[in-house]
Design a protein around this motif. Structure first.
Motif, PDB file in Angstrom:
ATOM      1  N   ASN A  19     -11.471 -60.253 -56.583  1.00 42.85           N
ATOM      2  CA  ASN A  19     -10.612 -59.142 -56.382  1.00 42.85           C
ATOM      3  C   ASN A  19     -11.454 -57.735 -56.409  1.00 42.85           C
ATOM      4  N   GLN A  76     -10.185 -65.946 -49.887  1.00 43.24           N
ATOM      5  CA  GLN A  76      -9.172 -65.343 -50.544  1.00 43.24           C
ATOM      6  C   GLN A  76      -8.976 -64.133 -50.023  1.00 43.24           C
ATOM      7  N   THR A  96      -7.999 -61.361 -50.575  1.00 39.45           N
ATOM      8  CA  THR A  96      -7.912 -60.329 -51.468  1.00 39.45           C
ATOM      9  C   THR A  96      -9.223 -59.449 -51.234  1.00 39.45           C
ATOM     10  N   LYS A  97      -9.539 -58.363 -52.000  1.00 37.68           N
ATOM     11  CA  LYS A  97     -10.709 -57.407 -51.572  1.00 37.68           C
ATOM     12  C   LYS A  97     -11.858 -58.461 -51.291  1.00 37.68           C
ATOM     13  N   TRP A 148      -4.979 -63.763 -59.351  1.00 40.59           N
ATOM     14  CA  TRP A 148      -6.139 -64.238 -58.344  1.00 40.59           C
ATOM     15  C   TRP A 148      -6.412 -65.512 -58.907  1.00 40.59           C
TER      16      TRP A 148
END
Lengths: 90, 512
Positions: free
Chosen positions: B108, B281, B283-284, B454
């Motif tokens: 993340n 993923q 996410t970041k 996450w």
């Protein structure tokens, strides 16, 4: 010289000139490289005549970066040349 | 009536030479009796509120400054300790040992954070000890695993080809010699008669084939060019080294090695066309910022330019995916762009593993490799899984409940610096021991601080990092690990075989 085929005729003079130009370029690059990497990497307080491991590693990296830079700048120049921007600016 | 002036003593009369303003000012005195007691000069303190403000500010600032000062001290202390390694005179026929560093972004979060950890705590020590290193980064889950597995598979296929060639040659020697020789005689015969009639056709050969700069420079006219050897070739027991920054990078490394060694050489058939994002993923960890690795940067730049020029998407790189994500956020999806994105997504997706961790036990160790000796690549350097490995746990803390811990960590980074320095020394001084089962949990303490949301989404999507790491005996029996508790032989850091033998003896004694 006995060109029977359809290959473009390059006279021996032109070949010589090309070879000379190449040689100039290579030796010029080599000298520049040596100068730059020497000034960046080698400790100027010459306490020892041998090159230390750190200086050797630094020289390694310097040469690698020099050639990388050369290649990248060359690529950019090529692109500029192709797109015509370079000549346009002039 | 004038009074007689007293000329003997001149007593200053109060108010005689002073104006009314200075007369009415009260004398300066201590506002605080404590200061009076301390004997400090009569300075007046600011008000209570200002005092509170300045105290708080100074204490925080002081704590941070102290911590950073201590970190710097630690760094410099260790750099000085190691500087003797860099001052060794070095001839030009050697190249220093090279460590591979795998950096993955924390969950993340961005890659920069792991790189910062590396640059602050590990890199200065490696540079001070004159060890070469190369950093491999990733921005999506699975890229490192794929890259490592690809390399191992490449090596395997090369070996396979060599073996096949050998087999061919042998069979040629044994069986086909008769026909081979007749065939050769025929061709020689014809060339013998035909040579005079051949016209000299001018072909354009590239200059590189005619001569190399080495032949022209003149330096090598009398001298022989040096045959440069890497230290890794010469001393194979202490060759190279692998550092993973973060538990995720370690998992990917182990999975990559297992996949490369135990998996097939060709990709398995795609089972279904499920558009699954199991390898990424959302996410970041996905979105990036081209990483700071110089090797990758060049490819990013060139591919960025390519993607600008061409209408069709390029093959996998991190930058086009970045560009695509930008398009997504702008929300201007035309049908063209949507199509292009799909293409890009497919091409930029990390290839799925050729073998799943559940199949490791049944699979066979790569038959192309000779298992008795240290497996080396073409240049005689031991392959990556023959080099010892160490993982640094990232000190990142996630979660709202862990906020106090986060604050504490912020003020005590010097402890992290100290630990990281000790472990880096273990890598530099080659404190090696064989891989044990417990090493599969190396840097496992980082996982308890991974963000829970996450991890949850990861488990639902079946991502790689949240799976438990599966190691197979066939592979790990060859692997080794750096350990700072192994005895260090600082006198002879430039190896002898007795060093690792001592280390092994010590560990077995400890176990008893």
């Amino acid at each position: 010289m006995f060109g029977l085929g359809g290959a473009p005729q390059i006279s021996s003079e032109q070949k010589l000139q090309a070879a000379e130009a190449e040689l100039d370029m290579v030796t010029g690059m080599f000298n520049q490289l040596v100068d730059q990497c020497h000034s960046k990497c080698i400790n100027k307080s010459y306490g020892d005549s041998d090159i230390t491991k750190q200086e050797a590693l630094c020289l390694d990296r310097c040469v690698a970066k020099y050639f990388d830079t050369n290649v990248q700048v060359g690529e950019h120049m090529q692109k500029l040349g192709q797109s015509g921007q370079f000549m346009g600016r002039k | 009536m004038t009074e007689p002036k007293n000329t003997k003593e001149h007593v200053p009369v109060e108010g005689a030479n002073k104006d009314p303003i200075t007369l009415n000012k009260p004398k300066k005195t201590w506002s605080n009796p404590a200061l009076r007691m301390l004997g400090l000069p009569k300075v007046s303190l600011p008000s209570r509120n200002w005092m509170i403000f300045w105290t708080v500010l100074a204490s925080f600032g002081g704590a941070i400054a102290y911590d950073r000062h201590e970190q710097k001290k630690i760094r410099e202390e260790y750099m000085e300790k190691l500087s003797y390694l860099s001052k060794v005179p070095y001839s030009s026929d050697k190249i220093p040992r090279k460590i591979s560093i795998f950096v993955a972004p924390p969950p993340n979060d961005f890659l920069d954070e792991s790189l910062k950890y590396f640059r602050k705590y590990v890199k200065p020590l490696l540079n001070a000890s004159a060890i070469d290193f190369e950093v491999y980064t990733e921005s999506k889950q699975g890229e490192l695993r794929n890259a490592i597995a690809d390399r191992i598979r490449e090596l395997r296929s090369k070996r396979l080809q060599e073996k096949e060639k050998e087999v061919e040659n042998k069979s040629a020697v044994l069986g086909g010699s008769l026909w081979g020789s007749i065939g050769d005689a025929v061709t020689n015969f014809s060339s013998f008669f035909g040579s005079k009639e051949k016209p000299e056709i001018e072909t354009l050969t590239p200059v590189q084939d005619l001569y190399s700069p080495k032949d022209v420079i003149g330096f090598y006219l009398d001298k022989e060019p040096l045959a440069v050897k890497r230290e890794d070739e010469i001393d194979q027991k202490h060759a190279g080294g692998v550092i993973c920054i973060g538990r995720g990078a370690f998992k990917e490394y182990m999975n990559g090695v297992h996949e490369g060694l135990l998996g097939p050489l060709t990709p398995p058939e795609p089972t279904s066309l499920i558009e699954d994002k199991s390898s990424t993923q959302d996410t970041k960890t996905d979105s990036v910022i081209p990483d700071g690795n110089p090797v990758k940067d060049s490819s990013n730049i060139s591919e960025e330019i390519k993607s600008e020029e061409s209408t069709s998407s390029t093959d996998s790189s991190t930058v086009p995916s970045d560009v695509n994500k930008d398009q997504e956020t702008i929300d201007e999806k035309t049908s063209e762009e949507a199509k292009k994105e799909e293409e890009d997504d497919e091409e930029n997706k990390v290839p799925k593993p050729y073998i799943l961790p559940s199949e490791y036990a049944k699979a066979e160790f790569a038959p192309e490799f000779n298992r008795e000796t240290t497996i080396c690549n073409d240049r005689g350097i031991p392959v990556i899984f023959e080099q010892p490995v160490y993982t640094f746990a990232l000190p990142k803390v996630s979660g709202f409940v862990n906020f106090p811990k986060k604050i504490y960590n912020f003020f005590t980074r010097r402890y992290v610096a100290q630990e990281a320095a000790e472990h880096t020394l273990a890598v530099i001084y080659n404190q090696i021991r064989p891989f044990e089962y417990k090493d599969k949990y190396m840097a496992g303490e980082e996982e308890q601080f991974w963000p829970k949301r996450w991890v949850q989404t990861g488990k639902e999507k079946n991502s790689e990092w949240v799976q438990e790491l599966v190691v197979d005996e066939k592979v790990t029996s060859r692997m080794r690990v750096y350990d700072s508790s192994v005895k260090r032989n600082t006198a002879a850091e430039n190896s002898s075989d007795t060093e690792t033998v001592d280390a092994e003896k010590n560990t077995s004694a400890d176990k008893l």
